[in-house]
Design a protein around this motif. Structure first.
Motif, PDB file in Angstrom:
ATOM      1  N   VAL A 177     -16.337  -7.573  -7.673  1.00 55.91           N
ATOM      2  CA  VAL A 177     -15.843  -6.394  -6.969  1.00 55.91           C
ATOM      3  C   VAL A 177     -14.370  -6.618  -6.653  1.00 55.91           C
ATOM      4  N   ALA A 178     -13.617  -5.516  -6.525  1.00 53.70           N
ATOM      5  CA  ALA A 178     -12.185  -5.624  -6.240  1.00 53.70           C
ATOM      6  C   ALA A 178     -11.768  -4.593  -5.206  1.00 53.70           C
ATOM      7  N   SER A 179     -10.789  -4.965  -4.386  1.00 51.09           N
ATOM      8  CA  SER A 179     -10.191  -4.045  -3.427  1.00 51.09           C
ATOM      9  C   SER A 179      -8.692  -3.980  -3.687  1.00 51.09           C
ATOM     10  N   VAL A 180      -8.216  -2.779  -3.983  1.00 49.69           N
ATOM     11  CA  VAL A 180      -6.803  -2.548  -4.303  1.00 49.69           C
ATOM     12  C   VAL A 180      -6.196  -1.741  -3.165  1.00 49.69           C
ATOM     13  N   ASN A 181      -5.235  -2.313  -2.468  1.00 50.88           N
ATOM     14  CA  ASN A 181      -4.631  -1.642  -1.324  1.00 50.88           C
ATOM     15  C   ASN A 181      -3.148  -1.428  -1.566  1.00 50.88           C
ATOM     16  N   TYR A 182      -2.793  -0.139  -1.717  1.00 50.36           N
ATOM     17  CA  TYR A 182      -1.435   0.321  -2.029  1.00 50.36           C
ATOM     18  C   TYR A 182      -0.790  -0.571  -3.089  1.00 50.36           C
ATOM     19  N   GLY A 183      -1.508  -0.769  -4.186  1.00 54.60           N
ATOM     20  CA  GLY A 183      -1.019  -1.583  -5.292  1.00 54.60           C
ATOM     21  C   GLY A 183      -0.402  -0.742  -6.398  1.00 54.60           C
ATOM     22  N   ARG A 184       0.596  -1.279  -7.048  1.00 54.47           N
ATOM     23  CA  ARG A 184       1.256  -0.609  -8.170  1.00 54.47           C
ATOM     24  C   ARG A 184       0.307  -0.446  -9.340  1.00 54.47           C
ATOM     25  N   LEU A 185       0.352   0.725  -9.994  1.00 56.71           N
ATOM     26  CA  LEU A 185      -0.482   0.970 -11.160  1.00 56.71           C
ATOM     27  C   LEU A 185       0.276   0.608 -12.436  1.00 56.71           C
ATOM     28  N   PRO A 186      -0.384  -0.040 -13.397  1.00 55.68           N
ATOM     29  CA  PRO A 186       0.279  -0.336 -14.674  1.00 55.68           C
ATOM     30  C   PRO A 186       0.468   0.938 -15.489  1.00 55.68           C
ATOM     31  N   ALA A 197     -10.366   1.337  -3.293  1.00 53.10           N
ATOM     32  CA  ALA A 197      -8.905   1.377  -3.197  1.00 53.10           C
ATOM     33  C   ALA A 197      -8.464   2.263  -2.035  1.00 53.10           C
ATOM     34  N   ASN A 198      -7.424   1.834  -1.352  1.00 50.75           N
ATOM     35  CA  ASN A 198      -6.861   2.568  -0.221  1.00 50.75           C
ATOM     36  C   ASN A 198      -5.362   2.770  -0.427  1.00 50.75           C
ATOM     37  N   PHE A 199      -4.927   4.026  -0.278  1.00 48.22           N
ATOM     38  CA  PHE A 199      -3.511   4.370  -0.409  1.00 48.22           C
ATOM     39  C   PHE A 199      -3.087   5.234   0.771  1.00 48.22           C
ATOM     40  N   GLY A 200      -1.784   5.325   0.994  1.00 49.74           N
ATOM     41  CA  GLY A 200      -1.244   6.141   2.074  1.00 49.74           C
ATOM     42  C   GLY A 200      -0.581   7.396   1.547  1.00 49.74           C
ATOM     43  N   GLY A 201      -0.894   8.529   2.153  1.00 44.17           N
ATOM     44  CA  GLY A 201      -0.304   9.789   1.728  1.00 44.17           C
ATOM     45  C   GLY A 201       1.185   9.873   1.992  1.00 44.17           C
ATOM     46  N   THR A 216       6.562   5.176  -2.195  1.00 48.44           N
ATOM     47  CA  THR A 216       6.661   4.296  -3.354  1.00 48.44           C
ATOM     48  C   THR A 216       5.520   4.504  -4.351  1.00 48.44           C
ATOM     49  N   LEU A 217       4.443   5.182  -3.910  1.00 49.03           N
ATOM     50  CA  LEU A 217       3.258   5.312  -4.774  1.00 49.03           C
ATOM     51  C   LEU A 217       2.703   6.725  -4.752  1.00 49.03           C
ATOM     52  N   LYS A 218       3.556   7.698  -4.856  1.00 55.66           N
ATOM     53  CA  LYS A 218       3.112   9.096  -4.816  1.00 55.66           C
ATOM     54  C   LYS A 218       2.166   9.392  -5.983  1.00 55.66           C
ATOM     55  N   GLY A 219       1.015   9.945  -5.662  1.00 55.81           N
ATOM     56  CA  GLY A 219       0.056  10.335  -6.687  1.00 55.81           C
ATOM     57  C   GLY A 219      -0.766   9.202  -7.243  1.00 55.81           C
ATOM     58  N   ALA A 220      -0.552   7.971  -6.762  1.00 57.68           N
ATOM     59  CA  ALA A 220      -1.242   6.812  -7.347  1.00 57.68           C
ATOM     60  C   ALA A 220      -2.753   6.885  -7.145  1.00 57.68           C
ATOM     61  N   ALA A 221      -3.190   7.332  -5.974  1.00 57.41           N
ATOM     62  CA  ALA A 221      -4.626   7.373  -5.697  1.00 57.41           C
ATOM     63  C   ALA A 221      -5.343   8.288  -6.686  1.00 57.41           C
ATOM     64  N   GLY A 222      -4.802   9.476  -6.902  1.00 54.01           N
ATOM     65  CA  GLY A 222      -5.425  10.414  -7.829  1.00 54.01           C
ATOM     66  C   GLY A 222      -5.438   9.897  -9.252  1.00 54.01           C
ATOM     67  N   LYS A 223      -4.346   9.266  -9.668  1.00 52.48           N
ATOM     68  CA  LYS A 223      -4.277   8.723 -11.027  1.00 52.48           C
ATOM     69  C   LYS A 223      -5.302   7.609 -11.225  1.00 52.48           C
ATOM     70  N   ILE A 230     -16.230   3.562 -14.478  1.00 50.04           N
ATOM     71  CA  ILE A 230     -16.228   2.394 -13.579  1.00 50.04           C
ATOM     72  C   ILE A 230     -16.491   2.862 -12.157  1.00 50.04           C
ATOM     73  N   GLU A 231     -17.461   2.263 -11.508  1.00 57.54           N
ATOM     74  CA  GLU A 231     -17.776   2.619 -10.135  1.00 57.54           C
ATOM     75  C   GLU A 231     -16.547   2.443  -9.263  1.00 57.54           C
ATOM     76  N   ASN A 232     -16.256   3.443  -8.445  1.00 57.38           N
ATOM     77  CA  ASN A 232     -15.057   3.356  -7.617  1.00 57.38           C
ATOM     78  C   ASN A 232     -15.178   4.202  -6.367  1.00 57.38           C
ATOM     79  N   SER A 233     -14.390   3.838  -5.383  1.00 57.53           N
ATOM     80  CA  SER A 233     -14.214   4.633  -4.169  1.00 57.53           C
ATOM     81  C   SER A 233     -12.740   4.549  -3.819  1.00 57.53           C
ATOM     82  N   VAL A 234     -12.004   5.611  -4.115  1.00 59.56           N
ATOM     83  CA  VAL A 234     -10.558   5.654  -3.922  1.00 59.56           C
ATOM     84  C   VAL A 234     -10.240   6.693  -2.850  1.00 59.56           C
ATOM     85  N   LYS A 235      -9.418   6.313  -1.889  1.00 55.92           N
ATOM     86  CA  LYS A 235      -9.060   7.263  -0.826  1.00 55.92           C
ATOM     87  C   LYS A 235      -7.586   7.162  -0.495  1.00 55.92           C
ATOM     88  N   GLU A 236      -6.984   8.317  -0.284  1.00 52.20           N
ATOM     89  CA  GLU A 236      -5.610   8.405   0.220  1.00 52.20           C
ATOM     90  C   GLU A 236      -5.675   8.891   1.662  1.00 52.20           C
TER      91      GLU A 236
END
Length: 252
Positions: A134-143, A158-162, A166-173, A183-189
């Motif tokens: 399992v992995a937790s990605v917190n406001y991390g840069r997307l490749p 994954a957790n991002f801030g609205g 520096t990471l606009k739109g990253a959560a949705g992408k 891939i099972e995921n739970s992403v929230k902004e």
């Protein structure tokens, strides 16, 4: 809580000669599910050690690896960031060394998760297919090659801030890419949060902190409790459960 010297294992694998990390151990005899923690761009500091202690209190043998072991942030940051952008290099060797050490520890059940913040969040995303449960990605840069990089990844929370400029739109992408790959995921902004919002205090040199606030970087006590609970719930499901047949967690 103790310092772990991984230099012998790392040198043998071609990684950093002085690799080490901070090990936070839960109370009790164990064995425990394990978590590899990857720090922000400011390095393995008290904030990161505090995060590791938090995960230990939640029942996880947690190793906060120091990717700047060979010289600190000033000497190692640029090369480490370049390694992340390339998706290869010494930093990935160091992370693999730390994962193997952690999974094989007598205190570990062998089940292993990875969690990262900021720079570490970018690394956590890139190594999510490298033997973790399992992995937790917190406001991390997307490749740039997002879906290619995520092929075969483990479940991700994954957790991002609205308000993170520096990471606009990253959560949705990220959510779209993970959904496309099945891939099972739970992403929230979090609307009120910015970058580094899981930290309890401001990070970095004090002279830069006013600028960081303007850029939307800093703690958000309103959002962080829910974000941490999401992490703990997701990790418990995949690291503590005897099986994972209960279906994926709710989205969002």
């Amino acid at each position: 809580m103790t310092y772990v010297d991984l230099s012998a294992q790392s040198a043998a694998a071609g990684g950093s000669p002085s690799l080490g990390g901070y090990l936070a151990t839960p109370a009790g005899p164990g064995p425990f599910p394990a978590v590899l923690m990857i720090h922000e761009a400011f390095g393995l500091n008290d904030l990161v050690r505090g995060h590791a202690d938090r995960m230990a209190r939640a029942g996880y043998l947690t190793l906060a690896v120091d990717l700047f072991s060979d010289g600190g942030p000033r000497r190692c940051l640029v090369s480490t960031m370049r390694s992340m952008v390339r998706g290869s290099g010494r930093a990935f060797t160091d992370l693999a060394t730390a994962r193997i050490w952690l999974a094989s520890s007598p205190l570990s059940t062998g089940k292993t998760g990875v969690i990262g913040f900021c720079m570490g969040g970018g690394f956590a995303l890139l190594v999510a297919r490298d033997g973790f449960d399992v992995a937790s990605v917190n406001y991390g840069r997307l490749p740039g090659n997002l879906e290619e990089a995520l092929q075969g990844a483990c479940p991700i929370v994954a957790n991002f801030g609205g308000r993170d400029r520096t990471l606009k739109g990253a959560a949705g992408k990220l959510e779209t890419a993970l959904d496309n790959l099945g891939i099972e995921n739970s992403v929230k902004e979090f609307p009120t949060a910015g970058h580094a919002f899981l930290n309890e205090t401001d990070l970095g040199p004090s002279v830069f902190r006013p600028l960081m606030r303007v850029m939307g970087i800093g703690p958000d006590p309103e959002s962080s409790p829910e974000a941490w609970q999401r992490i703990e719930d997701h990790f418990a499901r995949h690291l503590k459960s005897a099986d994972d047949d209960g279906g994926p967690p709710p989205k969002g």
